[in-house]
Design a protein around this motif. Sequence first.
Motif, PDB file in Angstrom:
ATOM      1  N   ALA B 271      47.473  -4.643 -10.290  1.00 14.22           N
ATOM      2  CA  ALA B 271      48.328  -3.695 -11.012  1.00 14.22           C
ATOM      3  C   ALA B 271      48.507  -2.428 -10.189  1.00 14.22           C
ATOM      4  N   GLY B 272      47.404  -1.950  -9.566  1.00 10.27           N
ATOM      5  CA  GLY B 272      47.469  -0.756  -8.726  1.00 10.27           C
ATOM      6  C   GLY B 272      48.432  -0.980  -7.562  1.00 10.27           C
ATOM      7  N   PHE B 273      48.332  -2.153  -6.956  1.00  8.83           N
ATOM      8  CA  PHE B 273      49.191  -2.501  -5.837  1.00  8.83           C
ATOM      9  C   PHE B 273      50.661  -2.395  -6.247  1.00  8.83           C
ATOM     10  N   TRP B 274      50.940  -2.978  -7.406  1.00  6.28           N
ATOM     11  CA  TRP B 274      52.316  -3.027  -7.884  1.00  6.28           C
ATOM     12  C   TRP B 274      52.799  -1.644  -8.307  1.00  6.28           C
ATOM     13  N   LEU B 275      51.967  -0.881  -9.011  1.00  9.02           N
ATOM     14  CA  LEU B 275      52.364   0.437  -9.503  1.00  9.02           C
ATOM     15  C   LEU B 275      52.543   1.413  -8.354  1.00  9.02           C
ATOM     16  N   VAL B 276      51.643   1.363  -7.336  1.00  6.28           N
ATOM     17  CA  VAL B 276      51.794   2.264  -6.185  1.00  6.28           C
ATOM     18  C   VAL B 276      53.063   1.892  -5.423  1.00  6.28           C
ATOM     19  N   GLY B 277      53.279   0.562  -5.270  1.00  9.54           N
ATOM     20  CA  GLY B 277      54.473   0.084  -4.556  1.00  9.54           C
ATOM     21  C   GLY B 277      55.755   0.535  -5.226  1.00  9.54           C
ATOM     22  N   SER B 278      55.749   0.548  -6.559  1.00  9.61           N
ATOM     23  CA  SER B 278      56.972   0.946  -7.267  1.00  9.61           C
ATOM     24  C   SER B 278      57.011   2.444  -7.504  1.00  9.61           C
ATOM     25  N   GLY B 279      56.017   3.170  -6.983  1.00 10.39           N
ATOM     26  CA  GLY B 279      56.017   4.625  -7.092  1.00 10.39           C
ATOM     27  C   GLY B 279      55.592   5.134  -8.462  1.00 10.39           C
ATOM     28  N   ALA B 280      55.089   4.253  -9.327  1.00 11.66           N
ATOM     29  CA  ALA B 280      54.692   4.686 -10.669  1.00 11.66           C
ATOM     30  C   ALA B 280      53.315   5.311 -10.678  1.00 11.66           C
ATOM     31  N   ALA B 281      52.536   5.097  -9.626  1.00 10.47           N
ATOM     32  CA  ALA B 281      51.188   5.673  -9.590  1.00 10.47           C
ATOM     33  C   ALA B 281      50.836   6.083  -8.164  1.00 10.47           C
ATOM     34  N   THR B 282      49.922   7.058  -8.033  1.00 12.11           N
ATOM     35  CA  THR B 282      49.476   7.452  -6.696  1.00 12.11           C
ATOM     36  C   THR B 282      48.310   6.540  -6.284  1.00 12.11           C
ATOM     37  N   ILE B 283      47.967   6.603  -4.997  1.00 10.83           N
ATOM     38  CA  ILE B 283      46.810   5.838  -4.517  1.00 10.83           C
ATOM     39  C   ILE B 283      45.554   6.309  -5.238  1.00 10.83           C
ATOM     40  N   GLY B 284      45.498   7.642  -5.464  1.00  6.22           N
ATOM     41  CA  GLY B 284      44.337   8.201  -6.172  1.00  6.22           C
ATOM     42  C   GLY B 284      44.195   7.600  -7.566  1.00  6.22           C
ATOM     43  N   THR B 285      45.297   7.435  -8.270  1.00  6.43           N
ATOM     44  CA  THR B 285      45.254   6.863  -9.609  1.00  6.43           C
ATOM     45  C   THR B 285      44.767   5.416  -9.548  1.00  6.43           C
ATOM     46  N   ALA B 286      45.320   4.661  -8.593  1.00 10.41           N
ATOM     47  CA  ALA B 286      44.913   3.265  -8.446  1.00 10.41           C
ATOM     48  C   ALA B 286      43.414   3.187  -8.135  1.00 10.41           C
ATOM     49  N   THR B 287      42.932   4.113  -7.265  1.00  6.60           N
ATOM     50  CA  THR B 287      41.502   4.156  -6.936  1.00  6.60           C
ATOM     51  C   THR B 287      40.685   4.429  -8.191  1.00  6.60           C
ATOM     52  N   ALA B 288      41.122   5.431  -8.949  1.00  9.15           N
ATOM     53  CA  ALA B 288      40.380   5.783 -10.170  1.00  9.15           C
ATOM     54  C   ALA B 288      40.331   4.599 -11.121  1.00  9.15           C
TER      55      ALA B 288
END
Lengths: 559, 583
Positions: B271-288
């Motif tokens: 999900a993090g991969f997809w959300l960061v790729g689509s600009g919906a989340a930052t890397i920091g958010t995906a990490t958290a």
Amino acid sequence: MPTGRSVLRKAVSDQRRYVVGGSALAAAHQGGEALVPVLIGVIIDEAVTTGDAAALLRWLAVLAAVFAGLSVSYRFASRAAERASEQAAHRLRLEVTGRVLDARGGAEAGRLPGALVNIATGDAKRVGAVNGVLPFAVAGLAGLLVSAVLLLRISVPLGLLVLLGTPPLLWLTHLVGRPLERRSGDEQERAAHASGVAADLVAGLRVLKGIGAEAAAVARYRRTSRDSLAATLRAARAHAGHDGVILALTGLFIAVVALVGAHLAARGDITVGQLVAAVGLAQFLLTPFQIFAWVNGQLAQGRASAERIASVLAAPPAVVPGTGVLSGGTAGHVRFSGVTHGTLRGVNLEVRPGELLGVVCPDPADAVHLLECLAREADPGAGSVELDGVPLPELDLDELRSAVLVAAHDADLFEGTLLDNVLAGTRGSTVEPALAAAAADEVAGTLPEGVDTMVAERGRSLSGGQRQRVALARALAADPAVLAVHDPTTAVDAVTEARIAGALREVRRGRTTMAVTTSPALLAAADRVVVLDEGTVRAEGTHAGLVDSDAAYRAVVLS
Amino acid sequence: MSTERELLPTATARRTRAAVGQLLRPRRGLALGGLAVLVAATAIGLLTAPLLGHIVDLVARGSTDFTLPVAGLAAVALARGAANAWGLALVSRLGEEMLADARERFVERALGLPLEQVEKAGSGDLTARVTTDVAVIAKSVREALPELGRSVLTIVLTLGALAILDWRFLLAALLATPIQLWTVRWYVRRAVPLYAAQRVAGGALQHQLLDTVGGARTVRAFRLSADHVGRVRGRSQEAVNLALRGIRLMTRFFSRLNLAEYVGLSAVLAAGFWLVGSGAATIGTATAAALYFHSLFNPVNAALALVDDAQAATASLARIVGVSDLEGERETGDGAAPAGASVKAAAVGHAYVTGHDVLSDVDLDLGDGERVALVGASGAGKTTLAKLIAGIHRPTRGSISLGGVSLDELGPAATRRTVALISQEVHVFAGPLADDLRLARPGATDEDLRAALARVGATAWVEALPSGLSTVVGEGAHRLTVTQAQQLALARLVLADPPIAILDEATAEAGSAGARALETAAGRALEGRTGLVVAHRLTQAAGADRIVVLDAGRVVETGTHDQLVAAGGRYADLWRAWSGTRS
């Protein structure tokens, strides 16, 4: 001679296959657990940051492999550790039991049965548990090494900070926790007291009802319960405080690691993913150190328990057995010559083959010591006891006890049916005459399933009088050449006692019997009565004769 | 005696919940306060991951000032530790106070139950409830409940935090839930019966060891060592096998949870991969999000592993509430006071099982202050008669009155003040000796206690105890001999000071030398009372004012010693055998 150290060492080395295998697998599991946060960092770096879908799939597959590995290794490590622990405990339990039951005796000296049972259960378990924790200690070490290598590869300064910072951190939490834990231990013990008091009052329910003391008992329990509550609350507060301090210190440590890591990342020394991994590893590293503390505690307990087990196994035997056997039939001629033991002062006493001899000991200690010597639970300091002219120490113990049976006053019944209990001492002979002679057939008659009724452990499901009659039936059924009974009818009513006395004479006809008692009914049935006083034989005669002529005898037996 | 066991009742699930509610209601404030503080502590702890994520974002943006987020981390650590300690202390207090109320109510009810009911259930039932069940609940209150509560809060709030980061992270994480729920169902179904079997096997092993080790002398005398080592081996092997089955079950349980962890973690990372790729989340958010989910591993495992503890505690609680809800003895008395200390049994008959009379047509009169001895074989009905007169059982036929008032009119409380029954069973209450005696008369001074002990001839050994009256006696402390314990029972009788006393086989278990000391003590304890003595030793009967001989539930002879000896009946036969005079 077993020592605590040798007991512990043997417990581990007997199970080394499982301990070593379990250690390898547990180490693999720890390594796997350490890799998970690292892989999270890698996936952030290689896939999330770059948007490389192939990398994501590749690394998720690696993560799957790591999970599979850590799961399988944990499963089999735990099983090996548990098996090693349980099997070692099982062996020790049997060893302790075997030593306690050894014909030479001596293991019970100075120990209550409850304490011995605790050694066979609790202590055996704690020694076994050492096998259960060793694999995890090895695994903790492996986890520590893997984390250390990973951390140092990410960054030497950050790795050193974490590795050198963790032990002082844990030492600090230990220091904070120690007084709290000690206090909480004391108070928990006091708290456990309340439950003991409740069980005790319920156990004495009939006594309380008998004197109308229920209200006083409830008031006492309420006081104990409130005291215990206060103690528990103090302990709980100490515990909560301890937990809080540990949480706070760990959190502060993570903040320091994050600060240093962030600066290194900002300088470009490490990547963002490595920063994430380093923080994760710092959290993970606490586990191995906590495992070491836990293992250390278990080892200390295991050592103390091993000492207790060793002290039972190494207990000196009460008597040294001989090797002699009795050739052919035993006539059953017993002679005490100048026996000095305990309260006895040079007792000379003869029990002739086939007679029923009554022995009156106004001092109960004399009776106990006399029978101890006959059963060879102890040897007299001076003088000797002979069976058919052979001194008892020359005889093999099994041989002696098959010929001479001493039925103690407080002889125990065992779990099993009433019939099983009576059959215990026989070699398959018929038990009906013995049951009838001891009036145990009447006991069976009042029980729901007769002689097939189950008797609870140590005969607790029977009343005192019932227990005594079944125990007497067992002794009579064993039909030894020489039988000594000690106060066999104290809990039996006078009517039944009179019947038993007559039947005892009949069922033992032609075999040697010694009745150590002050019961007039039994003494009246005896061929001859001997009176001990101040540790030596004072008078001899028949019951009727002594009642007539001996005022002291009358006072002991009839008043 | 009846052979069927009527176990004491167990409360229904609904009644158990209601009982917990009753305990909780007066402490509503404490419960809400504790919950609120623990929620706050958990929520504060959840700030760690976003703060770390923020640091990651700052690094990614090329910033070098981390003062704020690091100071935040430190503040979170301190606040979390403090709130956690406070919350835990509040919740522990709640649990412990409720437990104390529940156990006190239970003991009060248990001690107030009619003895008849307890005997029908077997006293083991009550003892098991007061020890095992209370201990199971206490362990849960102390260990499982705080852990479970904290874990559940962490899980709920972490999932909430995931949703705040992005609701799609929550959705990904929840993929693990069906596997976890299925695993728990799978586990509990197998674990509950297995753990019950383990407890049974452990108890059986303990019993066997007590039996064998406690009877070691007998084992040696009858040469039963091999048989008994075999018995212990069998019991121990059974316990070992069940322990190994237990660990197999547990490791399979954790393997299934590992699968759930993997599914959830991969889903959150994807999900993090997809959300960061689509600009919906930052890397920091995906990490958290990934760190949040990783930090759920331990609380989830802890909570799920505690499910069977919670179930065991509920079952135990139902057994405690079942007894606490029982009615006590009904007070039937109408305030009538006995006049004097006479005893009258008229045409009394009794049967424990219908059709099997233990007593028939027994008439017995004891005058004020008279001492009567009951003589008879075991099973003649002596103990039953004693229990009927003491009001422990109600006679099937006929009536019993004390001081001219029937037991029904007297009621249980007044009956107990009027008549005491000292039975064969001796029990020394654990604790200081003085406390044991004061059960009989709570307000007694030390002087009263000493006087009572002196009257039963116990002064010498009590003075010789390590700390006299304060010596801690009973189970696990200074053990008294059977004779001493029975003297203590007689001293309690002196202190309780009822006008009528019944001694049932009170001298039976002591050796013959002890029996004589006890006969003297019993005689002195009975002075000034109407006494009915179940006599084992004929000398005890010979000293009584009157002797009643029971046979098969009927009175067959009655009279003074001299009268009965002269009459030449059963009693005379017995006495002749004793005194060695052949007829």
